[in-house]
Each structure stands twice: as structure tokens, then as C-alpha cells.
Design a protein around this motif. Structure first.
Motif: not given
Length: 414
Positions: A30, A33, A35, A175, A177, A179, A206, A223, A225, A227, A229, A232
Motif C-alpha cells: 500500500n 501505491g 492496492d 503511482t 499514495v 496516508h 481521490y 488516503t 492516490r 501521480c 506525491e 497529495l
């Protein structure tokens, strides 16, 4: 990117061993990135292994497998993988050299079973295992990657960390991710959801919110998700800042923090000390506090005053208060907390007295009734809680509530 995890071993299915591998592998996937859509535990049986491989291969791009790679006859994963990938075992000279060196360093003679561990499926990429003798194996079939690793946790983690995760990140680089987990206490899951409903409804598609409840605590995991980081991370930070503004009194930490750890940092920053006086929790609060490394710098000790006799003789609880109000009362827990501060010479003390159950309750004081007191530099305060009828959960919830009361009082004094 979808992944599945297959853990192999009869010991998992009869409850002899708890499957901690899946949880760890899922967390690592996870984080890069990937799942995880399904986790399957199966027996050391050829047909089950073949079926699980076929099903997972149809659903996922990445399949991680752990278990069944030992040197004994009951470990059949390697032979079954050969059948699934239509190949045969050949001696991997590099693996044989590693195994020979492994036993030589320990001064142990290598058996024929150990030598056979150097045999690898001809079509796989052999993955070195610095922590043991069973190598990992990387296969590819019909656009799916299959990675088989030992079931021994520290060996699996070594292979994952040193080889598998870097290889997957290189293979699937696009990808990201992010958290971030917020820790709350003091409000149940449904009430908390109602409190932050408007904030939750404002989240973009997202970014997902997960409620992760346990007795006394609800974790809120965001969380994101995408492209990029950095982008995000900034969005998550902005959302969390708004959340702090909505429920400041409920949030006690983030990530892997604990109430006892947060309390320790607060006491160290103020150069203050604490003690505990416990009745129904029987030392649970003390155990939590002392589980933190370095707690001896601020934690002086505990009085487990389970009987009224100890409450009176050690903590100086007044006999008349016990006779008139009972042990589970405001008057008694406040005197317990003050007594602990006095006897153990601390700045702060927590006290707990309650009816944990399953018996002992009355109409006036049902099972689950708990009084908690906190004594500090500015005096003593107490609060009544009604938890429920499960003894174990009542103990856990009383411990958490007591720690949180102390945390709140320390913050108010700053």
C-alpha cells in the motif's frame, strides 16, 4: 495496480500460527501505491495451491506468496509452482554456494534436504535470502508477477525490503499514495462521523476516509492516490488542519502514537511526575505507562487498591466516604488520586474505581459504572463513565479514558 496475497500453511488454518505476514506485506504494498484486493490463506495441499494461483492470477497484476518453502516433505510450494509454470527444478549454483556458506558459518553439517533447497524452478528469477536458506522466486505469466517467499517472517521481510519492494517500485513508478492517520478518543464512531460529516463530504474523490474503531479509540485514516506525491501531501495536510479545528478535544495523536507515549512527552516537557491508584483496572494503567521506554523519568509507581482496606490504609481514603458513597463514587476516587500524589510524592495521579462485571452491579450502579479521578497541581477532578457489560472491554475503555483525562488536564495546565 491490484495485488493479492496468498499465505500457505496448515498451521495458519488450525489457529496454531497467526498470519502476521499478510498484514505486513499489505502495508508495504500500500505504501508504494499497490492496492491489495484479496488475502487468501490455504493449506499445504497441491490442488489448493494450484487453484489459488490460477484465481489470483486472473484478478491481479501482482501476487505475493509466503510459506511452504522449507526443506521438509510437507513443504510442497516449490514443486507445485513448477507444475503451475510448466517447468522443472534445476540446481541454482549461486543458491547452493549461499546455503553452503550459511551452514559453514554456523559450524553445522549440511544435509541432503538442505542441499535440495538450492533447486529452483528453471523459469524463475532466484531472489537471494541473506536471513536464511530458502530463496525467494520471481515468476511472470500472462502479464502477472508472482513472487514466492519463505513463511518465516524475518526472512520474508528481508527479501521484501531488499529486493521485492525496490523492484516493484522500479517496474510501476507512476503511482503515489499518501496516508495520514489521526487518533481520536472520547466519542464513538457513529457520533464522530456525525460530528465531521460536512468535512468528510468535502473530500475530493481521490482522497478516501476510513474509520478504524477499537475499544475507546477511533482512528481516522486519510488516503490520497494520484501521480504527484508532493501535491497529495499538501492537500492531506490542509484537510487535517481543518479537522484539528473541528475536533481538537478528541484528537490525541497521529500515526503510531499512543496515549501513554503522548503523556510521557508532556510530563517530560514540564519536568513533572505521575502515579496511579487503580481498583477495577488492576494495574492496566500502570502497565500502559511503563510500556514506554524511559517512563522511569516521570512515573513513580502505582497502588493497586482493589480492596477497601488498602484504599483506607495506603491511600488514606476516609472510612465514612466508603460507607456512605461506596467504593465506586466521586468522593472515593478523588481521595484515591490525592492519596496517590501524597504517598508517592508526584505532581499528578490517576485513580480508577468501578464495577467491571459481569456481576456486582446494582440498579443505582450497573455493571460498567466507572469513576475516574485526576489529581494535579491545581486540585482534583473526577468523572463518571458508563461503559457496558463486558469485563475485558470495560477494563480497556477505563484505562483509555483515564489516560485521556490525565492528558487533557496536563494540557489545560500548560
Amino acid at each position: 495496480m491490484k495485488a493479492e496475497i496468498i499465505t500457505i500453511g496448515d498451521e495458519l488454518l488450525i489457529g496454531q500460527v497467526i498470519d502476521t505476514n499478510s498484514a505486513w506485506m499489505a502495508a508495504q504494498l500500500n505504501a508504494i501505491g499497490v492496492d491489495v484486493k484479496q488475502i487468501t490463506s490455504i493449506a499445504d495441499a497441491r490442488l489448493q495451491i494450484l487453484h489459488a494461483l490460477s484465481e489470483a492470477g486472473n484478478r491481479a497484476r501482482i501476487v505475493l506468496i509466503s510459506g511452504g518453502l522449507g526443506p521438509t516433505r510437507d513443504d510442497i510450494t516449490k514443486q507445485t509452482l513448477c507444475e503451475y509454470f510448466d517447468t522443472n527444478l534445476i540446481v541454482d549454483e549461486s543458491a547452493l554456494a549461499d546455503i553452503t556458506a550459511f551452514f559453514a558459518r554456523r559450524g553445522i553439517s549440511m544435509t541432503e534436504l538442505n542441499r535440495k533447497q538450492s533447486e529452483m524452478p528453471a523459469v524463475c528469477t532466484s531472489i537471494p535470502n541473506p536471513a536464511g536458506t530458502a530463496r525467494g522466486m520471481w515468476f511472470e505469466k500472462d502479464n502477472t508477477i508472482f513472487i514466492s517467499m519463505p513463511g518465516v517472517p524475518f526472512e520474508m521481510k528481508t527479501i521484501m525490503t531488499d529486493y521485492v519492494l525496490p523492484a516493484l517500485k522500479k517496474r510501476f513508478p507512476n503511482t503515489a499514495v499518501v496516508h495520514r492517520t489521526i487518533l481520536t478518543t472520547g466519542l464513538g464512531e457513529s457520533f464522530l462521523a456525525a460530528r465531521i460529516e460536512a468535512w468528510e463530504n468535502s473530500l475530493p474523490g481521490y482522497i478516501k476516509l476510513a474509520y478504524l474503531p477499537q475499544p475507546g479509540i477511533v482512528r481516522l485514516r486519510l488516503t490520497a492516490r494520484g501521480c504527484h506525491e508532493d501535491k497529495l501531501q499538501k492537500e492531506i495536510d490542509t484537510l487535517i488542519e481543518k479537522l484539528y479545528g473541528l475536533i481538537p478535544e478528541l484528537i490525541f495523536g497521529e500515526g503510531t502514537e499512543t496515549l501513554e507515549g503522548v503523556i510521557g512527552k508532556l510530563l517530560l516537557s514540564k519536568k513533572q511526575t505521575m502515579a496511579t491508584a487503580e481498583s477495577c483496572t488492576g494495574g492496566s494503567i500502570a502497565q500502559k505507562i511503563t510500556s514506554v521506554s524511559g517512563s522511569s523519568a516521570y512515573y513513580k509507581g502505582s497502588v493497586v487498591a482493589y480492596s477497601n482496606e488498602i484504599k483506607q490504609q495506603v491511600l488514606n481514603v476516609d472510612h465514612e466516604s466508603l460507607a456512605q458513597n461506596g467504593a465506586v463514587s466521586r468522593e472515593v476516587v478523588e481521595q484515591m488520586a490525592q492519596g496517590a500524589c501524597r504517598v508517592l510524592n508526584t505532581n499528578w495521579a490517576i485513580s480508577v474505581s468501578g464495577i467491571a462485571g459481569p456481576d456486582g452491579g446494582t440498579e443505582e450502579k450497573p455493571v460498567g459504572t466507572v469513576w475516574i479521578g485526576v489529581a494535579g497541581p491545581d486540585g482534583v477532578t473526577s468523572q463518571k463513565f458508563l461503559f457496558g457489560d463486558n469485563r475485558e472491554r470495560n477494563n480497556i475503555r477505563a484505562t483509555i479514558a483515564a489516560l485521556n483525562m490525565l492528558r487533557s488536564k496536563i494540557l489545560q495546565s500548560m
